[in-house]
Design an enzyme around this catalytic site. Structure first.
Site, PDB file in Angstrom:
ATOM      1  N   GLU A  58      -2.349   7.105   4.244  1.00 32.91           N
ATOM      2  CA  GLU A  58      -2.776   6.490   3.006  1.00 32.91           C
ATOM      3  C   GLU A  58      -4.132   6.552   3.179  1.00 32.91           C
ATOM      4  OE1 GLU A  58      -3.575   5.466  -0.237  1.00 32.91           O
ATOM      5  OE2 GLU A  58      -1.430   5.482  -0.229  1.00 32.91           O
ATOM      6  N   ASP A  85      -7.767  11.296   4.853  1.00 33.13           N
ATOM      7  CA  ASP A  85      -6.917  12.419   4.223  1.00 33.13           C
ATOM      8  C   ASP A  85      -5.855  13.097   5.008  1.00 33.13           C
ATOM      9  OD1 ASP A  85      -6.462  14.795   2.932  1.00 33.13           O
ATOM     10  OD2 ASP A  85      -8.265  14.940   1.865  1.00 33.13           O
ATOM     11  N   ASP A 107      -0.967  11.542  -6.630  1.00 34.59           N
ATOM     12  CA  ASP A 107      -2.043  11.016  -7.788  1.00 34.59           C
ATOM     13  C   ASP A 107      -1.970  12.106  -8.782  1.00 34.59           C
ATOM     14  OD1 ASP A 107      -2.836   8.850  -6.777  1.00 34.59           O
ATOM     15  OD2 ASP A 107      -4.479   9.640  -5.500  1.00 34.59           O
ATOM     16  N   LYS A 111      -6.615  14.371 -16.178  1.00 31.59           N
ATOM     17  CA  LYS A 111      -7.318  15.171 -17.225  1.00 31.59           C
ATOM     18  C   LYS A 111      -7.186  16.561 -16.545  1.00 31.59           C
ATOM     19  CE  LYS A 111     -10.794  11.681 -18.103  1.00 31.59           C
ATOM     20  NZ  LYS A 111     -12.048  11.267 -17.701  1.00 31.59           N
ATOM     21  N   ASP A 143       6.155  11.431 -12.166  1.00 32.73           N
ATOM     22  CA  ASP A 143       6.590  11.170 -13.197  1.00 32.73           C
ATOM     23  C   ASP A 143       5.578  11.798 -14.213  1.00 32.73           C
ATOM     24  OD1 ASP A 143       4.558   9.509 -12.177  1.00 32.73           O
ATOM     25  OD2 ASP A 143       4.798   7.885 -13.413  1.00 32.73           O
ATOM     26  N   THR A 176      10.003   2.778  -5.994  1.00 33.95           N
ATOM     27  CA  THR A 176       8.862   2.361  -5.698  1.00 33.95           C
ATOM     28  C   THR A 176       8.225   1.614  -6.859  1.00 33.95           C
ATOM     29  OG1 THR A 176       7.432   4.214  -6.509  1.00 33.95           O
ATOM     30  CG2 THR A 176       8.223   4.418  -3.908  1.00 33.95           C
ATOM     31  N   PHE A 178       5.548   2.657  -8.593  1.00 34.36           N
ATOM     32  CA  PHE A 178       5.172   3.744  -9.449  1.00 34.36           C
ATOM     33  C   PHE A 178       6.503   4.016 -10.388  1.00 34.36           C
ATOM     34  CE2 PHE A 178       1.470   3.350  -7.046  1.00 34.36           C
ATOM     35  CZ  PHE A 178       0.523   3.466  -7.854  1.00 34.36           C
TER      36      PHE A 178
HETATM   37  C1  LIG Z   1       0.073   7.147  -7.144  1.00 37.76           C
HETATM   38  S1  LIG Z   1       0.261   6.715  -5.451  1.00 37.76           S
HETATM   39  C2  LIG Z   1       1.843   6.515  -4.990  1.00 37.76           C
HETATM   40  C3  LIG Z   1       2.027   5.708  -3.833  1.00 37.76           C
HETATM   41  C4  LIG Z   1       3.456   5.786  -3.283  1.00 37.76           C
HETATM   42  N1  LIG Z   1       4.021   6.901  -2.749  1.00 37.76           N
HETATM   43  C5  LIG Z   1       4.534   5.164  -4.450  1.00 37.76           C
HETATM   44  O1  LIG Z   1       5.169   5.844  -4.819  1.00 37.76           O
HETATM   45  O2  LIG Z   1       4.445   4.040  -4.580  1.00 37.76           O
HETATM   46  C6  LIG Z   1      -0.559   7.923  -4.714  1.00 37.76           C
HETATM   47  C7  LIG Z   1      -1.053   7.504  -3.356  1.00 37.76           C
HETATM   48  O3  LIG Z   1      -1.435   8.698  -2.567  1.00 37.76           O
HETATM   49  C8  LIG Z   1      -2.729   8.481  -1.722  1.00 37.76           C
HETATM   50  N2  LIG Z   1      -3.405   9.504  -1.546  1.00 37.76           N
HETATM   51  C9  LIG Z   1      -3.738  10.541  -2.231  1.00 37.76           C
HETATM   52  N3  LIG Z   1      -4.450  11.564  -1.766  1.00 37.76           N
HETATM   53  C10 LIG Z   1      -4.207  11.260  -0.365  1.00 37.76           C
HETATM   54  C11 LIG Z   1      -4.534  12.324   0.590  1.00 37.76           C
HETATM   55  N4  LIG Z   1      -5.136  13.398   0.652  1.00 37.76           N
HETATM   56  N5  LIG Z   1      -4.019  11.658   2.060  1.00 37.76           N
HETATM   57  C12 LIG Z   1      -3.649  10.310   2.091  1.00 37.76           C
HETATM   58  N6  LIG Z   1      -3.125   9.748   0.968  1.00 37.76           N
HETATM   59  C13 LIG Z   1      -3.420  10.128  -0.451  1.00 37.76           C
HETATM   60  C14 LIG Z   1      -3.636   7.535  -2.741  1.00 37.76           C
HETATM   61  O4  LIG Z   1      -4.390   6.592  -2.259  1.00 37.76           O
HETATM   62  C15 LIG Z   1      -2.546   6.657  -3.521  1.00 37.76           C
HETATM   63  O5  LIG Z   1      -2.364   5.463  -2.870  1.00 37.76           O
END
Ligand SMILES: C[S@@+](CC[C@H](N)C(=O)[O-])C[C@H]1O[C@@H](n2cnc3c(N)ncnc32)[C@H](O)[C@@H]1O
Length: 197
Positions: A58, A85, A107, A111, A143, A176, A178
């Site tokens: 994360e 990342d 994520d 857009k 979703d 979760t 989300f």
């Molecule tokens: C929409 S959230 C979902 C969080 C969790 N998996 C849940 O279902 O509650 C997506 C998460 O992925 C993380 N994220 C996005 N790109 C990433 C990357 N390249 N490496 C690590 N984390 C990443 C973001 O910071 C964000 O907190």
């Protein structure tokens, strides 16, 4: 992710204790958990599968602070954390290293002009595929309908090029934040499970 709380910030003092060290993880059953958010699913999964080691990734400090809080509270010993990342860590992984990959609610980059920022893409699969052991599985849940469509379109590339076959039998159910929000807002949840042949 919201603003960081004092407790999350204090928990970050322990981050060094939990950082992922790939060389210590050989011969383990490794699960890569990408984008764990606040870490609730990750902590519950680690508790349910104590024989596995979770590499939890994360980038948001508030989420990392939350997960460290859960690790400390429940004395979880099978999670390590990568706080950048995930693709940077994947660059360091040996081949045939991962048993499973969990990507819950990546994520959506809603857009159209931002869709290229979405994590799950052909480039990502090129990077991930050699790291997977035979029979490794990838679990994805989204979703967002057009992200699900994009993943379905990749399905053909996955089966022909990467020999990743779409299968059933999701091993662990957990809603979760989300997930719950999507249900509340009336969005359909699409789940994908791929297995490396
Ligand atoms: C929409 S959230 C979902 C969080 C969790 N998996 C849940 O279902 O509650 C997506 C998460 O992925 C993380 N994220 C996005 N790109 C990433 C990357 N390249 N490496 C690590 N984390 C990443 C973001 O910071 C964000 O907190």
């Amino acid at each position: 992710m919201g603003r960081i709380t004092a407790a999350q910030k204090a928990n970050l003092n322990d981050l060094d204790l939990y950082k992922t060290k790939i060389k210590d993880l050989k011969n383990k059953n490794i699960v890569l958990d990408i984008g764990f958010g606040n870490g609730e699913y990750t902590a519950a999964y680690a508790n349910a599968f104590q024989e596995k080691h979770l590499i939890a990734t994360e980038v948001y400090l508030s989420g990392i602070g939350s997960l460290i809080g859960l690790i400390n509270k429940y004395k979880i010993s099978n999670i390590s954390i990568f706080d950048e990342d995930v693709r940077l860590l994947m660059d360091q992984m040996p081949k045939d290293f991962l048993d499973s990959v969990n990507i819950l609610f990546p994520d959506p980059w809603q857009k159209a002009k931002h869709h290229k920022r979405r994590l799950i893409s052909e480039d990502f699969l090129y990077q991930l595929h050699p790291l997977l052991k035979p029979n490794a599985r990838i679990f994805v849940r989204t979703d967002w309908e057009d992200y699900a469509e994009q993943i379905s379109e990749l399905d053909e590339v996955m089966s022909s090029h990467f020999r990743l076959k779409r299968t059933q039998n999701i091993e662990f159910e957990f809603e979760t934040r989300f997930h719950q929000r999507a249900i509340k807002e009336g969005r359909e949840i699409n789940s994908f499970l791929f297995t490396k042949l």
